[in-house]
Design an enzyme around this catalytic site. Structure first.
Site, PDB file in Angstrom:
ATOM      1  N   GLU A   1      37.282  52.774  32.983  1.00 24.55           N
ATOM      2  CA  GLU A   1      38.293  52.038  33.754  1.00 24.55           C
ATOM      3  C   GLU A   1      39.699  52.191  33.166  1.00 24.55           C
ATOM      4  O   GLU A   1      40.131  51.383  32.345  1.00 24.55           O
ATOM      5  CB  GLU A   1      37.934  50.551  33.843  1.00 24.55           C
ATOM      6  CG  GLU A   1      38.891  49.758  34.719  1.00 24.55           C
ATOM      7  CD  GLU A   1      38.498  48.291  34.884  1.00 24.55           C
ATOM      8  OE1 GLU A   1      39.265  47.550  35.520  1.00 24.55           O
ATOM      9  OE2 GLU A   1      37.432  47.892  34.376  1.00 24.55           O
TER      10      GLU A   1
ATOM     11  N   TYR B   1      43.241  39.179  31.608  1.00 21.72           N
ATOM     12  CA  TYR B   1      41.847  38.819  31.855  1.00 21.72           C
ATOM     13  C   TYR B   1      41.310  38.009  30.686  1.00 21.72           C
ATOM     14  O   TYR B   1      41.703  38.204  29.562  1.00 21.72           O
ATOM     15  CB  TYR B   1      40.999  40.083  32.036  1.00 21.72           C
ATOM     16  CG  TYR B   1      41.224  40.766  33.372  1.00 21.72           C
ATOM     17  CD1 TYR B   1      40.319  40.606  34.404  1.00 21.72           C
ATOM     18  CD2 TYR B   1      42.339  41.561  33.577  1.00 21.72           C
ATOM     19  CE1 TYR B   1      40.504  41.220  35.628  1.00 21.72           C
ATOM     20  CE2 TYR B   1      42.556  42.180  34.810  1.00 21.72           C
ATOM     21  CZ  TYR B   1      41.632  42.003  35.822  1.00 21.72           C
ATOM     22  OH  TYR B   1      41.842  42.629  37.030  1.00 21.72           O
TER      23      TYR B   1
ATOM     24  N   GLU C   1      42.991  51.431  34.120  1.00 17.91           N
ATOM     25  CA  GLU C   1      43.741  50.719  35.156  1.00 17.91           C
ATOM     26  C   GLU C   1      45.247  50.971  35.040  1.00 17.91           C
ATOM     27  O   GLU C   1      45.840  50.755  33.985  1.00 17.91           O
ATOM     28  CB  GLU C   1      43.476  49.218  35.097  1.00 17.91           C
ATOM     29  CG  GLU C   1      44.237  48.449  36.169  1.00 17.91           C
ATOM     30  CD  GLU C   1      43.889  46.969  36.231  1.00 17.91           C
ATOM     31  OE1 GLU C   1      44.522  46.244  37.031  1.00 17.91           O
ATOM     32  OE2 GLU C   1      42.999  46.539  35.480  1.00 17.91           O
TER      33      GLU C   1
ATOM     34  N   SER D   1      34.518  48.047  43.088  1.00 20.18           N
ATOM     35  CA  SER D   1      34.091  47.197  41.984  1.00 20.18           C
ATOM     36  C   SER D   1      35.118  46.076  41.906  1.00 20.18           C
ATOM     37  O   SER D   1      36.081  46.139  41.150  1.00 20.18           O
ATOM     38  CB  SER D   1      34.031  47.977  40.661  1.00 20.18           C
ATOM     39  OG  SER D   1      33.660  47.116  39.594  1.00 20.18           O
TER      40      SER D   1
ATOM     41  N   LYS E   1      31.027  48.251  30.895  1.00 18.80           N
ATOM     42  CA  LYS E   1      32.406  48.378  31.370  1.00 18.80           C
ATOM     43  C   LYS E   1      33.376  48.207  30.220  1.00 18.80           C
ATOM     44  O   LYS E   1      33.194  47.340  29.357  1.00 18.80           O
ATOM     45  CB  LYS E   1      32.708  47.337  32.442  1.00 18.80           C
ATOM     46  CG  LYS E   1      34.114  47.493  33.052  1.00 18.80           C
ATOM     47  CD  LYS E   1      34.556  46.250  33.800  1.00 18.80           C
ATOM     48  CE  LYS E   1      35.703  45.563  33.083  1.00 18.80           C
ATOM     49  NZ  LYS E   1      36.379  44.525  33.869  1.00 18.80           N
TER      50      LYS E   1
ATOM     51  N   ASP F   1      32.750  39.557  35.336  1.00 18.96           N
ATOM     52  CA  ASP F   1      32.767  39.628  33.874  1.00 18.96           C
ATOM     53  C   ASP F   1      33.985  38.958  33.273  1.00 18.96           C
ATOM     54  O   ASP F   1      34.369  39.261  32.138  1.00 18.96           O
ATOM     55  CB  ASP F   1      32.715  41.088  33.430  1.00 18.96           C
ATOM     56  CG  ASP F   1      33.877  41.904  33.989  1.00 18.96           C
ATOM     57  OD1 ASP F   1      34.215  41.719  35.178  1.00 18.96           O
ATOM     58  OD2 ASP F   1      34.453  42.727  33.258  1.00 18.96           O
TER      59      ASP F   1
ATOM     60  N   LYS G   1      36.127  53.797  37.370  1.00 16.71           N
ATOM     61  CA  LYS G   1      36.679  52.612  38.031  1.00 16.71           C
ATOM     62  C   LYS G   1      38.201  52.648  37.903  1.00 16.71           C
ATOM     63  O   LYS G   1      38.774  52.032  37.011  1.00 16.71           O
ATOM     64  CB  LYS G   1      36.116  51.327  37.417  1.00 16.71           C
ATOM     65  CG  LYS G   1      36.649  50.056  38.102  1.00 16.71           C
ATOM     66  CD  LYS G   1      36.014  48.782  37.573  1.00 16.71           C
ATOM     67  CE  LYS G   1      36.620  47.548  38.229  1.00 16.71           C
ATOM     68  NZ  LYS G   1      35.966  46.288  37.846  1.00 16.71           N
TER      69      LYS G   1
ATOM     70  N   GLY H   1      42.695  45.118  41.698  1.00 22.43           N
ATOM     71  CA  GLY H   1      43.958  45.004  40.972  1.00 22.43           C
ATOM     72  C   GLY H   1      44.983  44.050  41.539  1.00 22.43           C
ATOM     73  O   GLY H   1      46.186  44.276  41.403  1.00 22.43           O
TER      74      GLY H   1
END
Length: 398
Positions: A225, A398, A227, A336, A185, A73, A267, A310
């Protein structure tokens, strides 16, 4: 008027009471309704509209033995960085070619249960003219969609970020469902070197909870998620302490927003030292800390824990996952991965049509390795030196 009275009739759980009663709160008897009880309150919350049964089925399909998620993605800008690394221009045609290579790898569905797509990909066809979504479904892979709108500076914080995208999310998720997506997500991040501040943690948790509730209402299983970025020199104990606070906040707000736990997937980051910490952790240490955190903070009703890589190397991410599956868990503990599945594949392809088969073979090898790790049967034998190279990038976006 009716909605106002409904809101007044639904008591809001006090956070201290939620924490005290969390072992009871996590027992969710069915997908149709959730009963929350502690010493102070008793209430029944209806779950996820008419999609409840479908959400549970979708989540269980994705969290099926020996399979995990291919995260593909990347935004067009990030995809451009990947293409640039092999000397390709960032054009839609080149993005289409690489994504076609990924989704059409023969037998991919044996190891991959879900694929997270960028919006362009959800509506895109392969180079052969077939819809990407249809190719995935034929491979028994559930199509998913990235729905957040990226990170922006969080004003009033210690140079931290928050994730935008709640505006218009209900209409977008409804459209994505019609296009064939069945899960979503939303990625938000917490930085240890920058605090994390209480403001950043609360903003991250609240945003994830609102997104999850909206997604379930549209029939999409939300991947939650939170992170914890690898950036920093902190040790593994510091990572654990921060993650414990973040996960606690996330599940508190998920409960407040009446999110059905059986219809989500988590996630998270694995509990590892910061990327610049001199004391590295073994897979056994990562497993011990991470499983302890799962037991302390994640309700058994959550069907799947789909770890992100990660910036770990391909092999490191697989070894750590394998270590966590050496004993039975209440959850499906899987993967994932984006770079940890795609990196060697991308380099093998190099943008050359004659390398597509070799690149797909490389992708399938990485997917199979992680499938074995999900089953606790990965040995690490025969891995290339390239697959052992770390992929951490300081301040990666990202």
């Amino acid at each position: 008027m009716a909605s106002t009275s409904l809101l007044k009739a639904s008591p809001v759980l006090d956070k201290s009471e939620w924490v005290k009663g969390q072992s009871v709160l996590f027992r969710q008897p069915s997908s149709a309704s959730v009963v929350l009880r502690n010493r102070a309150t008793s209430l029944t919350v209806r779950a996820a509209s008419s999609y409840a049964d479908e959400l549970v089925k979708t989540a269980k399909t994705i969290a099926s033995p020996g399979r995990g998620i291919l995260a593909m993605d990347e935004s067009n800008a990030t995809c451009g960085k990947r293409l640039d690394s092999i000397g390709l221009e960032n054009t839609e045609a080149n993005r289409q070619a690489f994504r076609t290579l990924l989704v059409s790898a023969p037998g991919l569905g044996q190891y991959i249960s879900g694929a997270i797509l960028f919006e362009e990909t959800l509506y895109q066809s392969t180079t052969e003219g077939k819809k990407m979504v249809d190719v995935l479904v034929e491979q028994n892979i559930v199509p998913g969609i990235k729905v957040d709108k990226g990170l922006v500076p969080l004003v009033g914080s210690n140079n931290e970020s928050w994730c935008q995208g709640l505006d218009g999310l209900a209409s977008r998720t409804a459209a994505y469902y019609q296009q064939g997506a069945r899960f979503a997500k939303w990625r938000t991040v917490v930085s240890i070197p920058n605090g994390p501040s209480a403001l950043a943690v609360k903003e991250a948790a609240w945003g994830l909870a609102r997104y999850a509730a909206i997604s379930q209402d549209s029939g999409l299983v939300p991947i939650v998620e939170p992170e914890i970025l690898l950036d920093g020199e902190h040790d593994i104990d510091r990572t654990y302490d921060v993650a414990e606070k973040v996960w606690s906040e996330v599940f508190f707000y998920l409960a407040q927003n009446n999110v059905m736990f059986e219809g989500i997937l988590l996630k998270p980051s694995m509990v590892t030292p910061g990327a610049e910490c001199k004391d590295r952790a073994t897979p056994e240490q990562v497993s011990s800390y991470t499983l302890k955190l799962l037991r302390n903070r994640v309700p058994p009703a959550v069907p799947g824990i789909m770890f992100l890589s990660g910036g770990q190397s391909e092999v490191e991410a697989t070894l750590n996952l394998n270590a966590m599956n050496q004993a039975p868990n209440p959850w499906h503990v899987s993967f994932s991965y984006a770079r940890a599945l795609q990196n060697t594949c991308l380099k093998t392809w190099g943008g050359r049509p004659e390398n597509v088969n070799a690149a797909q073979t490389t992708l399938l090898a990485r997917a199979k390795a992680n499938s074995l790790a999900q089953l606790g049967k990965y040995t690490g034998e025969g891995e290339s030196e390239e697959a052992k190279e770390g992929m951490f990038v300081k301040g990666y976006t990202y």
